[in-house]
Design a protein around this motif. Sequence first.
Motif, short mmCIF file in Angstrom:
data_model
loop_
_atom_site.label_atom_id
_atom_site.label_comp_id
_atom_site.label_asym_id
_atom_site.label_seq_id
_atom_site.Cartn_x
_atom_site.Cartn_y
_atom_site.Cartn_z
N ASP A 170 54.92 37.83 -50.60
CA ASP A 170 55.41 38.40 -49.34
C ASP A 170 54.28 38.80 -48.40
O ASP A 170 54.44 38.78 -47.17
CB ASP A 170 56.26 39.65 -49.62
CG ASP A 170 57.49 39.36 -50.46
OD1 ASP A 170 57.39 38.53 -51.38
OD2 ASP A 170 58.54 39.96 -50.21
N VAL A 203 53.29 36.29 -45.43
CA VAL A 203 54.20 35.69 -44.46
C VAL A 203 54.30 36.46 -43.15
O VAL A 203 55.09 36.09 -42.27
CB VAL A 203 55.60 35.45 -45.07
CG1 VAL A 203 55.48 34.52 -46.27
CG2 VAL A 203 56.27 36.74 -45.46
N TRP A 231 57.62 37.24 -41.48
CA TRP A 231 58.66 36.22 -41.58
C TRP A 231 59.46 36.47 -42.85
O TRP A 231 59.00 37.12 -43.78
CB TRP A 231 58.04 34.82 -41.62
CG TRP A 231 57.25 34.46 -40.40
CD1 TRP A 231 55.92 34.23 -40.34
CD2 TRP A 231 57.75 34.29 -39.07
NE1 TRP A 231 55.54 33.93 -39.06
CE2 TRP A 231 56.64 33.97 -38.26
CE3 TRP A 231 59.01 34.39 -38.48
CZ2 TRP A 231 56.77 33.73 -36.89
CZ3 TRP A 231 59.14 34.16 -37.12
CH2 TRP A 231 58.03 33.83 -36.35
N ALA A 287 61.03 36.46 -46.47
CA ALA A 287 60.56 36.02 -47.78
C ALA A 287 61.62 35.15 -48.44
O ALA A 287 62.82 35.32 -48.22
CB ALA A 287 60.26 37.23 -48.67
N TRP A 310 65.62 30.03 -48.94
CA TRP A 310 65.98 30.96 -47.88
C TRP A 310 67.44 30.71 -47.50
O TRP A 310 67.84 29.57 -47.28
CB TRP A 310 65.13 30.73 -46.63
CG TRP A 310 63.70 31.14 -46.68
CD1 TRP A 310 63.16 32.33 -46.25
CD2 TRP A 310 62.58 30.35 -47.09
NE1 TRP A 310 61.80 32.32 -46.39
CE2 TRP A 310 61.41 31.12 -46.91
CE3 TRP A 310 62.46 29.05 -47.62
CZ2 TRP A 310 60.15 30.64 -47.22
CZ3 TRP A 310 61.20 28.58 -47.94
CH2 TRP A 310 60.06 29.37 -47.74
N GLU A 358 54.96 29.44 -49.21
CA GLU A 358 54.76 30.54 -48.26
C GLU A 358 54.34 30.04 -46.88
O GLU A 358 54.63 30.66 -45.85
CB GLU A 358 53.70 31.52 -48.78
CG GLU A 358 54.16 32.40 -49.92
CD GLU A 358 54.00 31.76 -51.28
OE1 GLU A 358 54.28 32.43 -52.29
OE2 GLU A 358 53.60 30.57 -51.34
N ALA A 384 57.19 29.74 -44.26
CA ALA A 384 58.09 30.86 -43.95
C ALA A 384 58.44 30.90 -42.46
O ALA A 384 59.58 31.20 -42.09
CB ALA A 384 57.45 32.18 -44.38
#
Length: 316
Positions: free
Chosen positions: A8, A11, A14, A16, A35, A56, A59
């Motif tokens: 996390d 990002v 943005w 996660a 997502w 990642e 994201a």
Amino acid sequence: MEDAPFFDDLVNGWPAARAVWVHAEDGARLRLGLWRPDDAARGTVLVFPGRTEYIEKYAHVAARLLDRGLAVLAVDWRGQGLSERLLGEPLTGHVGRFSDYQRDVAAMLAVARAEALPAPVFLLAHSMGGCIGLRALMDGLDVAGAAFTGPMWGIRISALMRPAAWAISWSGARLGLGHVVAPGTGPQSYIATAPFEGNTLTTDAGMWATMQSHLHARPELQLGGPSLHWLHEALAECRALARRPAPDLPAIAWLGSRERIVDQARVHDRMRGWPLGRLELLESAEHEVLMERAEIRDRILRVTASFFLEQAGAPA
């Protein structure tokens, strides 16, 4: 399917992903990121990243697709990201056979089914992911539309050096040197070690700094140059795909005018012969167009999301 780590801290606000471990049919352990939009999804986008990439990094792409009501499922290909590395030297990009990546695609589809991700399904594929994606489409991957960015349908090698690339990559594997890093590349991560000035990936200094910060904060995500064996497999796959007709589905390809990683001529040739496809050129953009200047990123994601929703028969 088990929970996997998602960083996390990389990002920048943005959303996660929910990350999971899965195994391909040959046992390779893969990390996937999912997502979901807050409301009912209008479809699902499969994200096929490029060589060296990791979930990642996408994201910000997922965020834009989520805003349009699309679920997103992305993968760390075998040999990169947090997925299983295939050599004792983990920074060398490697694969046994290029067709092994299709096992990773199959594992993604199994997760999509297990998670009941909604139809229709779309493909968004970058660079090496574009090569993997084109093979998957030709082999029957059922999507309503596909979008490609800087697709690796050929590797940019000068005409003078191309025979040497074939010879070195072929003979290296047969001399027990298939694990050696291919000439012209290095054993370290290009993004982590190269300066912004003169880089071949993006003209956006902020995005370059972001990508570098990812790899400095989480060095386990780094990947260096490809092995000789990977190079030979990639050259053979690009040649094989070039001999086959385009899939019968709508597609859009995005290509930077300053592209220096993939073979621009191969992309032009493919899209000229794609009856339901179109090529969009991006002025003054390098290879990683989704990591380019804000106006370029915004255009690609706005147009691509609308394109997907049009194929779904939904309001764009």
